[in-house]
Write a protein that holds these residues in place. Structure first.
Motif, PDB file in Angstrom:
ATOM      1  N   ASP A 153     104.261 -32.847  29.865  1.00 17.12           N
ATOM      2  CA  ASP A 153     103.612 -32.861  28.561  1.00 17.12           C
ATOM      3  C   ASP A 153     102.291 -32.105  28.597  1.00 17.12           C
ATOM      4  O   ASP A 153     101.953 -31.388  27.645  1.00 17.12           O
ATOM      5  CB  ASP A 153     103.379 -34.304  28.111  1.00 17.12           C
ATOM      6  N   GLU A 176     114.883 -34.895  30.109  1.00 12.17           N
ATOM      7  CA  GLU A 176     114.320 -36.178  29.717  1.00 12.17           C
ATOM      8  C   GLU A 176     113.115 -35.981  28.803  1.00 12.17           C
ATOM      9  O   GLU A 176     112.930 -36.722  27.828  1.00 12.17           O
ATOM     10  CB  GLU A 176     113.930 -36.982  30.963  1.00 12.17           C
ATOM     11  N   TYR A 177     112.295 -34.977  29.103  1.00 14.68           N
ATOM     12  CA  TYR A 177     111.133 -34.711  28.257  1.00 14.68           C
ATOM     13  C   TYR A 177     111.573 -34.327  26.851  1.00 14.68           C
ATOM     14  O   TYR A 177     111.025 -34.832  25.855  1.00 14.68           O
ATOM     15  CB  TYR A 177     110.264 -33.606  28.864  1.00 14.68           C
ATOM     16  N   ARG A 185     112.743 -37.333  24.933  1.00 18.24           N
ATOM     17  CA  ARG A 185     111.681 -38.262  24.533  1.00 18.24           C
ATOM     18  C   ARG A 185     110.663 -37.625  23.587  1.00 18.24           C
ATOM     19  O   ARG A 185     109.896 -38.342  22.930  1.00 18.24           O
ATOM     20  CB  ARG A 185     110.958 -38.788  25.776  1.00 18.24           C
ATOM     21  N   HIS A 186     110.639 -36.299  23.526  1.00 18.04           N
ATOM     22  CA  HIS A 186     109.711 -35.572  22.655  1.00 18.04           C
ATOM     23  C   HIS A 186     110.516 -34.557  21.846  1.00 18.04           C
ATOM     24  O   HIS A 186     110.351 -33.343  21.990  1.00 18.04           O
ATOM     25  CB  HIS A 186     108.630 -34.851  23.473  1.00 18.04           C
ATOM     26  N   TRP A 212     108.947 -35.698  42.323  1.00 20.90           N
ATOM     27  CA  TRP A 212     108.528 -36.264  41.042  1.00 20.90           C
ATOM     28  C   TRP A 212     108.761 -37.757  40.951  1.00 20.90           C
ATOM     29  O   TRP A 212     108.011 -38.475  40.296  1.00 20.90           O
ATOM     30  CB  TRP A 212     109.253 -35.561  39.902  1.00 20.90           C
ATOM     31  N   LEU A 219     106.543 -37.073  33.641  1.00 21.40           N
ATOM     32  CA  LEU A 219     106.707 -36.634  32.253  1.00 21.40           C
ATOM     33  C   LEU A 219     105.360 -36.277  31.633  1.00 21.40           C
ATOM     34  O   LEU A 219     105.265 -35.357  30.815  1.00 21.40           O
ATOM     35  CB  LEU A 219     107.408 -37.714  31.443  1.00 21.40           C
ATOM     36  N   LEU A 231     113.963 -33.737  34.591  1.00 19.45           N
ATOM     37  CA  LEU A 231     112.722 -33.980  33.861  1.00 19.45           C
ATOM     38  C   LEU A 231     112.653 -33.157  32.577  1.00 19.45           C
ATOM     39  O   LEU A 231     112.182 -33.645  31.544  1.00 19.45           O
ATOM     40  CB  LEU A 231     111.519 -33.649  34.739  1.00 19.45           C
ATOM     41  N   SER A 232     113.110 -31.924  32.624  1.00 16.95           N
ATOM     42  CA  SER A 232     113.091 -31.079  31.430  1.00 16.95           C
ATOM     43  C   SER A 232     113.952 -31.689  30.329  1.00 16.95           C
ATOM     44  O   SER A 232     113.546 -31.744  29.159  1.00 16.95           O
ATOM     45  CB  SER A 232     113.581 -29.672  31.774  1.00 16.95           C
ATOM     46  N   THR A 254     107.022 -41.761  34.651  1.00 17.37           N
ATOM     47  CA  THR A 254     106.105 -41.632  33.527  1.00 17.37           C
ATOM     48  C   THR A 254     105.014 -40.616  33.836  1.00 17.37           C
ATOM     49  O   THR A 254     104.649 -39.791  32.987  1.00 17.37           O
ATOM     50  CB  THR A 254     105.483 -42.994  33.176  1.00 17.37           C
TER      51      THR A 254
END
Length: 226
Positions: free
Chosen positions: A95, A125-126, A129-130, A71, A91, A122-123, A88
């Motif tokens: 998304d 961090e996502y 951010r969301h 990734w 992610l 990543l999970s 980016t």
């Protein structure tokens, strides 16, 4: 690389794996994110062990696939800019999987983000951010991405989302201190944090993690059938 991937969007156009129940008949969804050197297919045994792929399961599985099986190129501890534009783009792949589920009528509170290693990072961090109320975030050997004090900069409201942070204290890739700081950050973000540190365990998945994943999925499945 395949599809519409470019130097600015290295993972664009790389097809995700779909497994489990069809989206139009699923009561909940699992966005399953593999680690460095892995594939979506390599993650499916974890879900099988947790019962999510049983014949009577109503879980739809959407598993994004990284270009070249990675990734982002540097360690998750590196400054964020050193992992761009891959981060980016990664992610965005997560998304896109979440959007596929929501477009099928599955609410975020019935979507579980789950990953191992890079996929765990990543999970988390996502979700940071969301922010929303998700069915759960399951991070097997992962933490928030970037240099400290990145974790303390998390300003989000997870509204009670169950967040599992499970890692061995002998993991050569994921420092225990970073897992604990991520747990503190998500606790501050009003997540229901379940922190599990396993003595003497390295970069691997143990049975207790699968039991915890099974419990989260069982709860989300109950929500889906309300």
């Amino acid at each position: 690389m395949t599809g519409a991937a470019t130097s600015h969007r290295p993972h664009a156009g790389v097809p995700a794996l779909f497994a489990g129940a069809p989206l139009d008949r699923a009561t909940y969804a699992i966005v399953l994110v593999h680690g460095r050197g892995g594939t979506p297919e390599s993650m499916l045994p974890l879900l099988k062990a947790a019962g999510a792929l049983d014949a009577d399961s109503t879980a739809a599985v959407i598993a994004p696939r990284a270009a070249d099986q990675s990734w982002y190129p540097d360690r998750f501890l590196a400054p964020v800019e050193r992992n761009e534009p891959w981060l980016t783009s990664a992610l965005a792949s997560v998304d896109a999987a979440v959007q596929r589920a929501t477009e099928a009528g599955i609410a975020r509170e019935r979507i579980v983000l789950a990953g191992f290693s890079q996929g765990a990072c990543l999970s988390l961090e996502y979700a940071a951010r969301h922010p929303a109320r998700y069915g759960g975030v399951v991070a097997l050997a992962g933490a928030l991405i970037g240099e400290e004090p990145r974790a303390s900069a998390l300003h989000a409201d997870l509204a009670g989302t169950p967040v599992l942070l499970a890692c061995g204290d002998a993991d050569a890739h994921i420092p225990e201190a970073r897992v604990r700081s991520a747990a503190a950050a998500f606790d501050a973000a009003r997540a229901a944090v379940d922190l599990r540190i396993y003595p003497g365990i390295g970069h691997s998945v143990v049975a207790d993690q699968l039991d915890a994943l099974r419990a989260i999925l069982a709860h989300v499945n109950t929500i889906g059938n309300v």
